[in-house]
Design a protein around this motif. Structure first.
Motif, PDB file in Angstrom:
ATOM      1  N   UNK A   2       0.834  -1.194   0.000  1.00 49.18           N
ATOM      2  CA  UNK A   2       0.000   0.000   0.000  1.00 49.18           C
ATOM      3  C   UNK A   2       0.872   1.249   0.000  1.00 49.18           C
ATOM      4  N   UNK A   3       0.786   2.010  -1.086  1.00 48.65           N
ATOM      5  CA  UNK A   3       1.549   3.261  -1.171  1.00 48.65           C
ATOM      6  C   UNK A   3       1.023   4.287  -0.173  1.00 48.65           C
ATOM      7  N   UNK A   4      -0.289   4.280   0.040  1.00 54.45           N
ATOM      8  CA  UNK A   4      -0.891   5.223   0.996  1.00 54.45           C
ATOM      9  C   UNK A   4      -0.354   4.946   2.396  1.00 54.45           C
ATOM     10  N   UNK A   5      -0.358   3.677   2.767  1.00 51.67           N
ATOM     11  CA  UNK A   5       0.105   3.326   4.108  1.00 51.67           C
ATOM     12  C   UNK A   5       1.601   3.614   4.258  1.00 51.67           C
ATOM     13  N   UNK A   6       2.352   3.409   3.202  1.00 51.62           N
ATOM     14  CA  UNK A   6       3.793   3.662   3.276  1.00 51.62           C
ATOM     15  C   UNK A   6       4.080   5.108   3.643  1.00 51.62           C
ATOM     16  N   UNK A   7       3.302   6.027   3.101  1.00 49.07           N
ATOM     17  CA  UNK A   7       3.511   7.448   3.410  1.00 49.07           C
ATOM     18  C   UNK A   7       3.205   7.737   4.881  1.00 49.07           C
ATOM     19  N   UNK A   8       2.170   7.098   5.427  1.00 47.14           N
ATOM     20  CA  UNK A   8       1.853   7.283   6.839  1.00 47.14           C
ATOM     21  C   UNK A   8       2.945   6.686   7.714  1.00 47.14           C
ATOM     22  N   UNK A  28      -6.739   7.490  11.891  1.00 44.73           N
ATOM     23  CA  UNK A  28      -7.911   6.667  11.596  1.00 44.73           C
ATOM     24  C   UNK A  28      -7.687   5.851  10.325  1.00 44.73           C
ATOM     25  N   UNK A  29      -7.172   6.499   9.281  1.00 44.81           N
ATOM     26  CA  UNK A  29      -6.914   5.804   8.017  1.00 44.81           C
ATOM     27  C   UNK A  29      -5.928   4.660   8.217  1.00 44.81           C
ATOM     28  N   UNK A  30      -4.836   4.918   8.939  1.00 46.35           N
ATOM     29  CA  UNK A  30      -3.832   3.878   9.174  1.00 46.35           C
ATOM     30  C   UNK A  30      -4.437   2.696   9.938  1.00 46.35           C
ATOM     31  N   UNK A  31      -5.246   2.985  10.945  1.00 52.01           N
ATOM     32  CA  UNK A  31      -5.856   1.918  11.753  1.00 52.01           C
ATOM     33  C   UNK A  31      -6.837   1.101  10.927  1.00 52.01           C
ATOM     34  N   UNK A  32      -7.625   1.767  10.100  1.00 50.55           N
ATOM     35  CA  UNK A  32      -8.563   1.044   9.233  1.00 50.55           C
ATOM     36  C   UNK A  32      -7.816   0.117   8.285  1.00 50.55           C
ATOM     37  N   UNK A  33      -6.701   0.603   7.725  1.00 51.68           N
ATOM     38  CA  UNK A  33      -5.933  -0.217   6.790  1.00 51.68           C
ATOM     39  C   UNK A  33      -5.277  -1.393   7.487  1.00 51.68           C
ATOM     40  N   UNK A  34      -4.887  -1.215   8.755  1.00 49.90           N
ATOM     41  CA  UNK A  34      -4.308  -2.315   9.529  1.00 49.90           C
ATOM     42  C   UNK A  34      -5.379  -3.357   9.837  1.00 49.90           C
ATOM     43  N   UNK A  39      -2.762  -3.039   4.471  1.00 51.58           N
ATOM     44  CA  UNK A  39      -1.315  -2.853   4.491  1.00 51.58           C
ATOM     45  C   UNK A  39      -0.653  -4.224   4.541  1.00 51.58           C
ATOM     46  N   UNK A  40       0.591  -4.297   4.137  1.00 52.55           N
ATOM     47  CA  UNK A  40       1.297  -5.581   4.148  1.00 52.55           C
ATOM     48  C   UNK A  40       1.736  -5.924   5.574  1.00 52.55           C
TER      49      UNK A  40
END
Length: 346
Positions: A2-8, A28-34, A39-40
């Motif tokens: 995830x490029x988005x998560x990488x930036x966070x 919030x976005x990072x937690x949702x992706x986790x 995210x990997x």
């Protein structure tokens, strides 16, 4: 990846000179992706340990709680002016001192208050004794209860247990990471102040390290949580210590800038002494059962101290000594044991 998560991840993991805190929305976005596993595994593990080293801000914790609220179902409000006492306790359990949280919850419920616990089975990193296993030892199989059943228990008996792995399965995706990184991630702090209840509630939460209290207070302010009690408790739990001064912060509605700071000691009420060690699950159960019979046990002073304080703090009595006396009466008259029997009968 995830490029988005990488930036966070880059934002919080760049070190003290170039790293930055996340905004509430980014957290919030990072937690949702986790939680959604978007995210990997490498990214998730790196995020957890980087956030652990950096330490979460109150704004980040607020965003993480926002994500939990978006994904997790909640118990319905009991309606009206009803206030539920939510006991936040470490999910990785207790390993050194005997927990009395379940007895405290039963005392509060026997007094007419509504109480909600939440948790899981043994969890990393401590793998200590969790509340859910104490409940099972007492004959209440909380993990087997569906969400409607938990709602029924709360409404009919005044005590419910939200078993997180069943009712919030996204949560289980974090368990392996917690074990593999070997340290508590910020999600462990979040669990102390999270509430799976959809109505008016009074949050009780423990902590260990003083900086954690500041982060928690800021997160609760941003989340508009109007009533809470924070305790520098045993092993980060809500259990008040007896061998040292209990440090407690009380926040009531409409009083965000004037929190009350309490420093009280059990010895001043005839209940001080050495903390009861957690030697074995069987011995703890025997001590709890003796206490439920209204008979003095090694846990007796701790149960009166905690039950009495929380009866007072939750408004059932006017003074702390009155709360201690009421806790003793509820135990000796069998009302606490009766409350447990009600739970087992559902």
């Amino acid at each position: 990846m995830s490029a988005v998560f990488r930036e966070l991840l880059k934002k919080i993991g760049s070190g003290p000179h170039t790293g930055r805190d996340l905004t509430r929305e980014e957290a919030k976005t990072a937690t949702l992706m986790i939680l959604r596993q978007e995210a990997t595994p490498a990214q998730i593990g790196a995020f957890m340990i980087a956030h652990r080293i950096k330490r979460p801000t109150g704004e980040e914790l607020a965003g993480m709680l926002d994500a939990y609220d978006e994904l997790c179902p909640r118990l319905s409000s009991l309606g009206g002016e009803s206030e539920v006492v939510v006991l936040g306790t470490p999910y990785d359990g207790r390993s050194r001192t005997a927990p009395v949280t379940v007895l405290t919850a039963l005392i509060l419920a026997a007094s007419g208050l509504s109480v909600l616990l939440h948790g899981a089975e043994k969890m990393p990193t401590k793998y200590g004794l969790p509340l859910v296993q104490i409940g099972q030892d007492l004959g209440v199989d909380f993990p087997a209860a569906t969400l409607p059943k938990v709602q029924q228990m709360l409404e009919q008996t005044g005590l419910g247990f939200f078993y997180t792995p069943s009712h919030f399965p996204d949560f289980t995706s974090l368990i392996t990471y917690r074990d593999e990184i070997g340290k508590r991630p910020p999600f462990a702090t979040l669990e102390l102040i999270w509430s799976p209840y959809g109505g008016n509630y009074h949050l009780l939460a423990g902590y260990v390290h003083p900086p954690t209290e500041h982060f928690i207070q800021e997160a609760l302010r941003l989340r508009d949580v109007e009533k809470y009690t924070l305790i520098k408790g045993l092993e980060g739990s809500c259990d008040l210590p007896r061998d040292r001064t209990a440090i407690i912060t009380c926040q009531d509605p409409g009083n965000f800038d004037q929190r009350e700071r309490l420093k009280i000691h059990a010895r001043d009420y005839g209940l001080g002494g050495t903390e009861v060690p957690l030697t074995s699950r069987d011995e703890l159960l025997a001590q709890i059962n003796t206490t439920l019979e209204g008979k003095p046990s090694p846990l007796w002073p701790a149960v009166l101290w905690n039950g009495g304080f929380y009866l007072w703090r939750c408004g059932k009595v006017a003074h702390l000594p009155d709360g201690i006396q009421q806790a003793q009466r509820l135990l000796e008259e069998g009302q606490v044991a009766t409350k447990l029997a009600e739970l087992k009968g559902l």
